[in-house]
Design a protein around this motif. Structure first.
Motif, PDB file in Angstrom:
ATOM      1  N   ALA A  58      18.806  -8.762 -12.179  1.00 36.20           N
ATOM      2  CA  ALA A  58      18.372  -8.050 -10.973  1.00 36.20           C
ATOM      3  C   ALA A  58      19.598  -7.597 -10.174  1.00 36.20           C
ATOM      4  CB  ALA A  58      17.498  -8.960 -10.119  1.00 36.20           C
ATOM      5  N   PRO A  59      19.528  -6.424  -9.594  1.00 43.47           N
ATOM      6  CA  PRO A  59      20.671  -5.946  -8.802  1.00 43.47           C
ATOM      7  C   PRO A  59      20.865  -6.800  -7.555  1.00 43.47           C
ATOM      8  CG  PRO A  59      18.794  -4.479  -8.542  1.00 43.47           C
ATOM      9  CD  PRO A  59      18.415  -5.484  -9.593  1.00 43.47           C
ATOM     10  N   ASP A  60      22.131  -6.950  -7.148  1.00 41.72           N
ATOM     11  CA  ASP A  60      22.401  -7.761  -5.960  1.00 41.72           C
ATOM     12  C   ASP A  60      22.657  -6.901  -4.719  1.00 41.72           C
ATOM     13  OD1 ASP A  60      24.908  -6.802  -6.685  1.00 41.72           O
ATOM     14  OD2 ASP A  60      25.939  -8.682  -6.255  1.00 41.72           O
ATOM     15  N   ILE A  61      22.507  -5.596  -4.846  1.00 42.88           N
ATOM     16  CA  ILE A  61      22.680  -4.695  -3.710  1.00 42.88           C
ATOM     17  C   ILE A  61      21.401  -3.891  -3.532  1.00 42.88           C
ATOM     18  CG2 ILE A  61      23.972  -2.728  -2.809  1.00 42.88           C
ATOM     19  CD1 ILE A  61      26.368  -3.849  -4.410  1.00 42.88           C
ATOM     20  N   ILE A  62      20.897  -3.884  -2.309  1.00 43.71           N
ATOM     21  CA  ILE A  62      19.664  -3.156  -2.006  1.00 43.71           C
ATOM     22  C   ILE A  62      20.023  -1.947  -1.155  1.00 43.71           C
ATOM     23  CG2 ILE A  62      17.386  -3.288  -0.946  1.00 43.71           C
ATOM     24  CD1 ILE A  62      17.520  -6.321  -1.383  1.00 43.71           C
ATOM     25  N   ASP A  63      20.035  -0.772  -1.782  1.00 45.23           N
ATOM     26  CA  ASP A  63      20.431   0.442  -1.076  1.00 45.23           C
ATOM     27  C   ASP A  63      19.383   0.907  -0.074  1.00 45.23           C
ATOM     28  OD1 ASP A  63      23.093   1.445  -1.964  1.00 45.23           O
ATOM     29  OD2 ASP A  63      22.173   1.237  -3.941  1.00 45.23           O
ATOM     30  N   GLU A  64      18.137   0.506  -0.252  1.00 44.56           N
ATOM     31  CA  GLU A  64      17.070   0.962   0.645  1.00 44.56           C
ATOM     32  C   GLU A  64      17.140   0.299   2.019  1.00 44.56           C
ATOM     33  OE1 GLU A  64      16.465  -0.257  -2.508  1.00 44.56           O
ATOM     34  OE2 GLU A  64      16.346   1.739  -3.398  1.00 44.56           O
ATOM     35  N   LEU A  65      17.822  -0.847   2.105  1.00 39.18           N
ATOM     36  CA  LEU A  65      18.019  -1.557   3.372  1.00 39.18           C
ATOM     37  C   LEU A  65      19.512  -1.627   3.638  1.00 39.18           C
ATOM     38  CD1 LEU A  65      15.630  -4.580   2.838  1.00 39.18           C
ATOM     39  CD2 LEU A  65      15.202  -2.580   4.261  1.00 39.18           C
ATOM     40  N   GLY A  66      19.882  -1.559   4.898  1.00 38.34           N
ATOM     41  CA  GLY A  66      21.308  -1.609   5.160  1.00 38.34           C
ATOM     42  C   GLY A  66      21.653  -2.155   6.521  1.00 38.34           C
ATOM     43  N   HIS A  67      22.902  -2.534   6.643  1.00 37.81           N
ATOM     44  CA  HIS A  67      23.436  -2.936   7.944  1.00 37.81           C
ATOM     45  C   HIS A  67      23.509  -1.710   8.845  1.00 37.81           C
ATOM     46  CE1 HIS A  67      24.439  -6.950   6.571  1.00 37.81           C
ATOM     47  NE2 HIS A  67      25.009  -6.410   5.506  1.00 37.81           N
ATOM     48  N   PHE A  68      23.824  -0.570   8.249  1.00 44.61           N
ATOM     49  CA  PHE A  68      23.782   0.702   8.957  1.00 44.61           C
ATOM     50  C   PHE A  68      23.730   1.842   7.963  1.00 44.61           C
ATOM     51  CE2 PHE A  68      28.240   0.790   8.092  1.00 44.61           C
ATOM     52  CZ  PHE A  68      28.747  -0.430   8.489  1.00 44.61           C
ATOM     53  N   ASP A  69      23.256   2.972   8.444  1.00 46.09           N
ATOM     54  CA  ASP A  69      23.133   4.206   7.664  1.00 46.09           C
ATOM     55  C   ASP A  69      23.403   5.335   8.653  1.00 46.09           C
ATOM     56  OD1 ASP A  69      22.497   6.321   6.035  1.00 46.09           O
ATOM     57  OD2 ASP A  69      20.473   5.651   5.577  1.00 46.09           O
ATOM     58  N   ASP A  70      24.666   5.737   8.746  1.00 43.12           N
ATOM     59  CA  ASP A  70      25.094   6.649   9.797  1.00 43.12           C
ATOM     60  C   ASP A  70      25.407   8.046   9.279  1.00 43.12           C
ATOM     61  OD1 ASP A  70      25.084   5.159  12.259  1.00 43.12           O
ATOM     62  OD2 ASP A  70      26.751   3.982  11.472  1.00 43.12           O
ATOM     63  N   THR A  71      25.340   8.980  10.215  1.00 43.17           N
ATOM     64  CA  THR A  71      25.766  10.361  10.023  1.00 43.17           C
ATOM     65  C   THR A  71      26.958  10.588  10.948  1.00 43.17           C
ATOM     66  OG1 THR A  71      24.371  11.188  11.795  1.00 43.17           O
ATOM     67  CG2 THR A  71      23.384  11.083   9.575  1.00 43.17           C
ATOM     68  N   LYS A  72      27.541  11.758  10.899  1.00 46.90           N
ATOM     69  CA  LYS A  72      28.650  12.047  11.814  1.00 46.90           C
ATOM     70  C   LYS A  72      28.172  11.974  13.268  1.00 46.90           C
ATOM     71  CE  LYS A  72      32.786  14.335  12.707  1.00 46.90           C
ATOM     72  NZ  LYS A  72      33.834  15.106  12.091  1.00 46.90           N
ATOM     73  N   SER A  73      26.957  12.464  13.523  1.00 43.02           N
ATOM     74  CA  SER A  73      26.425  12.417  14.891  1.00 43.02           C
ATOM     75  C   SER A  73      26.276  10.984  15.383  1.00 43.02           C
ATOM     76  CB  SER A  73      25.072  13.118  14.966  1.00 43.02           C
ATOM     77  OG  SER A  73      25.217  14.475  14.706  1.00 43.02           O
ATOM     78  N   SER A  74      25.722  10.110  14.544  1.00 46.69           N
ATOM     79  CA  SER A  74      25.531   8.727  14.988  1.00 46.69           C
ATOM     80  C   SER A  74      26.862   7.986  15.094  1.00 46.69           C
ATOM     81  CB  SER A  74      24.542   7.988  14.085  1.00 46.69           C
ATOM     82  OG  SER A  74      25.008   7.924  12.765  1.00 46.69           O
ATOM     83  N   LEU A  75      27.829   8.293  14.223  1.00 46.31           N
ATOM     84  CA  LEU A  75      29.157   7.691  14.352  1.00 46.31           C
ATOM     85  C   LEU A  75      29.818   8.123  15.661  1.00 46.31           C
ATOM     86  CD1 LEU A  75      30.551   8.061  10.722  1.00 46.31           C
ATOM     87  CD2 LEU A  75      29.972   5.926  11.889  1.00 46.31           C
ATOM     88  N   THR A  76      29.648   9.402  15.998  1.00 45.01           N
ATOM     89  CA  THR A  76      30.208   9.931  17.248  1.00 45.01           C
ATOM     90  C   THR A  76      29.592   9.221  18.446  1.00 45.01           C
ATOM     91  OG1 THR A  76      30.615  12.075  16.216  1.00 45.01           O
ATOM     92  CG2 THR A  76      30.538  12.022  18.623  1.00 45.01           C
ATOM     93  N   LEU A  77      28.275   9.042  18.422  1.00 45.36           N
ATOM     94  CA  LEU A  77      27.602   8.347  19.523  1.00 45.36           C
ATOM     95  C   LEU A  77      28.056   6.892  19.626  1.00 45.36           C
ATOM     96  CD1 LEU A  77      23.996   9.795  19.245  1.00 45.36           C
ATOM     97  CD2 LEU A  77      25.648  10.177  21.084  1.00 45.36           C
ATOM     98  N   ARG A  78      28.167   6.217  18.488  1.00 49.34           N
ATOM     99  CA  ARG A  78      28.625   4.825  18.498  1.00 49.34           C
ATOM    100  C   ARG A  78      30.042   4.724  19.060  1.00 49.34           C
ATOM    101  NH1 ARG A  78      27.972   2.280  12.718  1.00 49.34           N
ATOM    102  NH2 ARG A  78      29.067   0.593  13.773  1.00 49.34           N
ATOM    103  N   ALA A  79      30.918   5.662  18.670  1.00 55.59           N
ATOM    104  CA  ALA A  79      32.301   5.653  19.163  1.00 55.59           C
ATOM    105  C   ALA A  79      32.337   5.890  20.672  1.00 55.59           C
ATOM    106  CB  ALA A  79      33.124   6.714  18.433  1.00 55.59           C
ATOM    107  N   LYS A  80      31.552   6.844  21.151  1.00 51.81           N
ATOM    108  CA  LYS A  80      31.518   7.116  22.594  1.00 51.81           C
ATOM    109  C   LYS A  80      30.947   5.935  23.367  1.00 51.81           C
ATOM    110  CE  LYS A  80      31.272  12.132  22.418  1.00 51.81           C
ATOM    111  NZ  LYS A  80      30.472  13.332  22.685  1.00 51.81           N
ATOM    112  N   ARG A  81      29.943   5.290  22.810  1.00 54.52           N
ATOM    113  CA  ARG A  81      29.297   4.151  23.485  1.00 54.52           C
ATOM    114  C   ARG A  81      30.281   3.000  23.694  1.00 54.52           C
ATOM    115  NH1 ARG A  81      26.363  -0.439  22.025  1.00 54.52           N
ATOM    116  NH2 ARG A  81      24.736  -0.951  23.515  1.00 54.52           N
ATOM    117  N   LEU A  82      31.220   2.833  22.743  1.00 54.51           N
ATOM    118  CA  LEU A  82      32.201   1.755  22.877  1.00 54.51           C
ATOM    119  C   LEU A  82      33.101   1.944  24.097  1.00 54.51           C
ATOM    120  CD1 LEU A  82      33.161   1.208  19.144  1.00 54.51           C
ATOM    121  CD2 LEU A  82      31.908  -0.364  20.630  1.00 54.51           C
TER     122      LEU A  82
END
Length: 173
Positions: A58-82
């Motif tokens: 069985a695979p040990d990595i589940i791509d359908e679930l993640g710690h995060f799944d970001d786009t450039k827009s969401s990375l930009t928002l996360r960076a600004k929020r910091l």
């Protein structure tokens, strides 16, 4: 200049890529998040799937679930929020040191793309109690040449721990 041992990538380019990753780590450790986001292509996929422990095969990595799944827009928002007073997971801010090692560079599907795999170790401390986190894993990137610069078009982060002891992932990997 000849390519290095079947990788399809010449030595000068390999050195350029090593410098790129050292610069990226410096930006993050110096909390220059907006400059770091500029290293990403507009269509970037930035993901960190969940790792689990299962019996083989069985695979040990589940791509359908993640710690995060970001786009450039969401990375930009996360960076600004910091930079705001509502980034509670990073208030006070973490002190980090990223070690990027085992950089493996291969030719990509086009003349302007490279496939790069790197190992990372993130040391992170917060507060004055002496506690720290170590996060270890592999990053699987597709880099694209845009003029004289390299951009990260895709990043998949495989964290080695399936159960992480860190209280949050308020930092970038």
């Amino acid at each position: 200049m000849s390519s290095t041992a079947g990788t399809g990538v010449d030595l000068a380019t390999r050195i350029e890529i090593h410098d790129f990753y050292a610069y990226e780590a410096e930006l993050l450790d110096d909390r220059r998040w907006e400059d770091w986001v500029d290293l990403f292509a507009p269509e970037v996929e930035y993901t960190a799937p969940i790792r689990v422990h299962r019996k083989s095969p069985a695979p040990d990595i589940i791509d359908e679930l993640g710690h995060f799944d970001d786009t450039k827009s969401s990375l930009t928002l996360r960076a600004k929020r910091l930079r705001t007073d509502v980034a509670w997971a990073e208030d006070p801010p973490s002190h980090t040191r990223r070690l990027i090692t085992n950089i493996r560079v291969r030719a990509g599907e086009t003349d302007t793309n490279l496939v790069v795999r790197t190992n990372f170790l993130l040391y992170r401390s917060r507060g004055d109690l002496g506690a720290f986190d170590l996060i270890v894993g592999e990053r699987q990137d597709v880099l694209r040449r845009e003029g004289q610069a390299w951009l990260i078009a895709k990043r998949r982060i495989i964290i080695d721990q399936s159960s992480m002891s860190t209280k949050n992932l308020g930092v970038f990997l």
